[in-house]
Design an enzyme around this catalytic site. Structure first.
Site, PDB file in Angstrom:
ATOM      1  N   LYS A  53      10.255   4.150  10.214  1.00  0.00           N
ATOM      2  CA  LYS A  53      11.235   4.567   9.199  1.00  0.00           C
ATOM      3  C   LYS A  53      11.166   6.085   9.023  1.00  0.00           C
ATOM      4  O   LYS A  53      12.197   6.761   8.951  1.00  0.00           O
ATOM      5  CB  LYS A  53      10.969   3.842   7.878  1.00  0.00           C
ATOM      6  CG  LYS A  53      11.405   2.374   7.943  1.00  0.00           C
ATOM      7  CD  LYS A  53      10.871   1.519   6.811  1.00  0.00           C
ATOM      8  CE  LYS A  53      11.223   0.045   7.075  1.00  0.00           C
ATOM      9  NZ  LYS A  53      10.559  -0.890   6.161  1.00  0.00           N
ATOM     10  N   GLN A  97       7.228  -0.726   0.819  1.00  0.00           N
ATOM     11  CA  GLN A  97       7.006  -1.652   1.928  1.00  0.00           C
ATOM     12  C   GLN A  97       6.296  -2.909   1.437  1.00  0.00           C
ATOM     13  O   GLN A  97       5.291  -2.844   0.737  1.00  0.00           O
ATOM     14  CB  GLN A  97       6.166  -0.947   3.021  1.00  0.00           C
ATOM     15  CG  GLN A  97       5.989  -1.736   4.299  1.00  0.00           C
ATOM     16  CD  GLN A  97       7.271  -1.911   5.107  1.00  0.00           C
ATOM     17  OE1 GLN A  97       8.194  -1.103   5.024  1.00  0.00           O
ATOM     18  NE2 GLN A  97       7.344  -2.971   5.880  1.00  0.00           N
ATOM     19  N   ASP A 120      16.737  -1.136  -0.305  1.00  0.00           N
ATOM     20  CA  ASP A 120      16.415  -2.456   0.248  1.00  0.00           C
ATOM     21  C   ASP A 120      17.400  -3.508  -0.252  1.00  0.00           C
ATOM     22  O   ASP A 120      17.534  -4.569   0.353  1.00  0.00           O
ATOM     23  CB  ASP A 120      15.014  -2.884  -0.215  1.00  0.00           C
ATOM     24  CG  ASP A 120      13.968  -2.812   0.876  1.00  0.00           C
ATOM     25  OD1 ASP A 120      14.337  -2.934   2.056  1.00  0.00           O
ATOM     26  OD2 ASP A 120      12.791  -2.634   0.537  1.00  0.00           O
TER      27      ASP A 120
HETATM   28  N1  GUN Z   1       8.554  -5.684   5.043  1.00  0.00           N
HETATM   29  C1  GUN Z   1       9.144  -6.263   6.124  1.00  0.00           C
HETATM   30  N2  GUN Z   1      10.464  -6.016   6.126  1.00  0.00           N
HETATM   31  C2  GUN Z   1      10.735  -5.291   5.020  1.00  0.00           C
HETATM   32  C3  GUN Z   1      11.927  -4.728   4.468  1.00  0.00           C
HETATM   33  O1  GUN Z   1      13.045  -4.870   4.984  1.00  0.00           O
HETATM   34  N3  GUN Z   1      11.779  -4.030   3.310  1.00  0.00           N
HETATM   35  C4  GUN Z   1      10.575  -3.868   2.714  1.00  0.00           C
HETATM   36  N4  GUN Z   1      10.538  -3.164   1.584  1.00  0.00           N
HETATM   37  N5  GUN Z   1       9.446  -4.377   3.185  1.00  0.00           N
HETATM   38  C5  GUN Z   1       9.538  -5.077   4.328  1.00  0.00           C
END
Ligand code: GUN
Length: 284
Positions: A53, A97, A120
């Protein structure tokens, strides 16, 4: 006949390029989209996701900040950080995350993110906006699935879409998005009776259950578009989707591979959401 392979890697690249170009234009107006990613603890898979990211943000020309906090961070400390990011003018999107360490309530943390920064799209308010059809930031994987279907040239309106799986992060929101695109939507789950018969009526079949190769060609209507959201690590070390790809690709008209289908779309849509949040904030 073999199905058309839906190339998520290529489509995600296209979207990232669109975001990069639009960011260049915004920056000429003094607007720099910013994303803050928060990682708590040392989960290796999460560390890899957060790293990609961060890298993609920099490729887009975004302001990027990553807050890596120790495993023993308290919920209170994390909430303080979220609050300061809510106030931070440079930050248009906040992503915490998941999963979080067990002593922290995920719900409290997600609820604390300002709705206009919820890139998200996981918060109750974002979810509510999605259901009502109000302007909101859409959850990344479901939004990516809609883009994959559209950019493959498939009309969604009027089609029967069947979603297998009812999770809050994929099944439910993707069903709402398909409905918003005027599909007729059926949601199947672990208690569904006659799932095979229902799935085999789908023009568009979306599978998100987390069980390797659980869906074979008996579940697929000839000519259906099949979207496989599953990412499962087999004992052999190989990745497999929830769909038995070799079996289903003989019957479907188009199908996503694993890896290289839905997976790459998630980060691309996160970039698109951050750009959108920055534009909404600036009123452009
Ligand atoms: N962990 C795995 N996929 C995601 C996601 O799309 N967003 C977040 N915040 N955590 C994750």
């Amino acid at each position: 006949m073999s199905a058309k392979v839906i190339d998520g890697k290529r489509i995600a690249q296209e979207i990232r390029e669109e975001v990069r170009q639009e960011t260049e234009k915004l920056k000429a107006q003094g607007i720099v989209p910013g994303l803050a990613v928060v990682l708590v603890g040392g989960d290796p898979a999460s560390a890899v996701y957060v790293g990609s990211k961060e890298k993609t943000c920099l490729e887009m020309g975004f302001h990027s900040e990553v807050h890596r906090l120790p495993e023993d961070t308290t919920e209170e400390q994390l909430l303080e950080l979220v609050d300061s990011l809510n106030q931070n003018e440079k930050v248009h999107g906040i992503l915490v995350q998941l999963p979080l360490p067990k002593h922290i309530q995920e719900k409290s943390v997600i609820d604390a993110i300002a709705v206009e920064k919820d890139v998200d799209g996981f918060s109750p308010q974002s979810t509510g906006n999605l259901v009502i059809g109000d302007e909101s930031l859409l959850p990344c994987t479901p939004a990516g699935i809609i883009e994959l279907i559209k950019r493959t040239g498939t009309e969604i309106s009027g089609k029967h879409a069947v979603v297998i799986g009812r999770s809050n992060i994929v099944g439910k929101p993707v069903a709402m998005l398909l409905l918003r695109e005027n599909a007729t939507v059926t949601v199947c789950h672990s208690r569904t009776a006659n799932m095979e018969r229902i799935a085999a009526e789908a023009d568009i079949l979306v599978v998100a259950i987390g069980k390797p190769k659980a869906i074979d060609s008996r579940y697929v209507k000839p000519g259906a578009v099949v979207i496989d959201v599953g990412v499962n690590r087999l004992d052999t070390g190989k990745l497999a989707g929830d769909v038995d790809y070799d079996d289903c690709s003989a019957k479907a008209s188009a199908i996503t591979p694993v890896p290289g289908g839905v997976g790459p779309m998630t980060i691309a849509m996160l970039m698109q959401n951050t750009l959108k949040a920055a534009k909404l904030k600036a009123g452009v």
